[in-house]
Design a protein around this motif. Structure first.
Motif, short mmCIF file in Angstrom:
data_model
loop_
_atom_site.label_atom_id
_atom_site.label_comp_id
_atom_site.label_asym_id
_atom_site.label_seq_id
_atom_site.Cartn_x
_atom_site.Cartn_y
_atom_site.Cartn_z
N VAL A 207 80.85 38.52 17.90
CA VAL A 207 81.70 38.89 19.04
C VAL A 207 80.80 39.52 20.09
N GLY B 186 79.35 46.48 27.99
CA GLY B 186 79.54 45.43 27.01
C GLY B 186 79.30 45.92 25.61
N ARG B 187 79.62 45.03 24.70
CA ARG B 187 79.38 45.30 23.29
C ARG B 187 79.22 43.98 22.56
N ALA B 188 78.55 44.05 21.44
CA ALA B 188 78.38 42.89 20.57
C ALA B 188 78.39 43.41 19.14
N SER C 64 76.21 48.35 21.94
CA SER C 64 77.01 48.53 23.16
C SER C 64 76.07 48.94 24.27
N TYR D 90 75.46 32.63 21.28
CA TYR D 90 76.13 33.24 22.44
C TYR D 90 76.04 32.32 23.64
N GLU E 67 81.24 40.86 24.17
CA GLU E 67 82.11 41.10 25.32
C GLU E 67 81.29 41.84 26.37
N THR E 68 81.15 41.25 27.52
CA THR E 68 80.38 41.90 28.58
C THR E 68 81.07 41.68 29.91
N GLY E 69 81.00 42.68 30.75
CA GLY E 69 81.65 42.59 32.05
C GLY E 69 81.15 43.68 32.97
N PRO F 73 84.36 38.29 33.19
CA PRO F 73 83.66 38.77 32.00
C PRO F 73 83.23 37.61 31.11
N VAL G 241 82.95 36.49 27.45
CA VAL G 241 83.52 36.89 26.17
C VAL G 241 83.32 35.76 25.16
N HIS H 264 84.22 35.14 21.13
CA HIS H 264 84.86 35.61 19.90
C HIS H 264 84.74 34.49 18.88
#
Length: 168
Positions: A138, A150-152, A92, A112, A140-142, A129, A131, A133
């Motif tokens: 996964v 964000g996180r992955a 994250s 990605y 998610e960044t913004g 963002p 995203v 999935h």
């Protein structure tokens, strides 16, 4: 003369590239050194704020993983979630700039980028963002300029008792 300068520059660049230490990332060893202020489930730490944040996110689940936080020179804080075998199963980040996703996502970076490219083509472009999935990845960044988050994570690699909601 120019050709010999070019060759010297190429040799210098190649030797510099060889001297750069190899970094792992998501699915591999931690990218940044794990420090004494990293937190583990059930372990004490020198950084009580990080321990409190970790304890709140870990809940009552008995898990065996470590969260190692690194502040990049830009001020962005990257958290690496490290499980069994010293393997990063999640990341994250939060801060004024995006972290080096190519480095952090490592072998998952091409997936990605391809997923973002495919989404961009099917959705006709746009902003917002990013995203991804997928069953095995996964991301998610913004955020906005000066405040990125964000996180992955690898869903299949989450330790027992850890959910995606724990990756903060």
């Amino acid at each position: 003369m120019i050709m010999s300068q070019f060759r010297m520059l190429a040799i210098a660049a190649a030797s510099f590239a060889i001297a750069i230490p190899a970094h792992a990332g998501l699915g591999g060893a931690p990218t940044y050194p794990v420090t004494a202020s990293s937190t583990s489930a059930g372990a004490a730490s020198q950084n009580s704020a990080a321990v409190a944040r970790f304890a709140a996110s870990a809940g009552a689940a008995s898990t065996n993983y470590t969260v190692s936080q690194t502040t990049l020179p830009s001020g962005t804080v990257v958290s690496e979630y490290i499980g069994a075998g010293n393997t990063v199963f999640a990341l994250s980040w939060q801060g004024p700039t995006m972290p080096p996703l190519k480095t952090l996502l490592a072998n998952y970076f091409p997936s990605y980028v391809q997923a973002l490219t495919d989404a961009h083509a099917t959705q006709g472009g746009g902003y917002g963002p990013a995203v991804v999935h997928q069953s095995g990845l996964v991301v998610e960044t913004g955020g906005h300029m000066g405040a990125f988050v964000g996180r992955a994570y690898l869903p299949q690699a989450l330790p027992q008792g850890v959910s995606a909601d724990d990756i903060k």
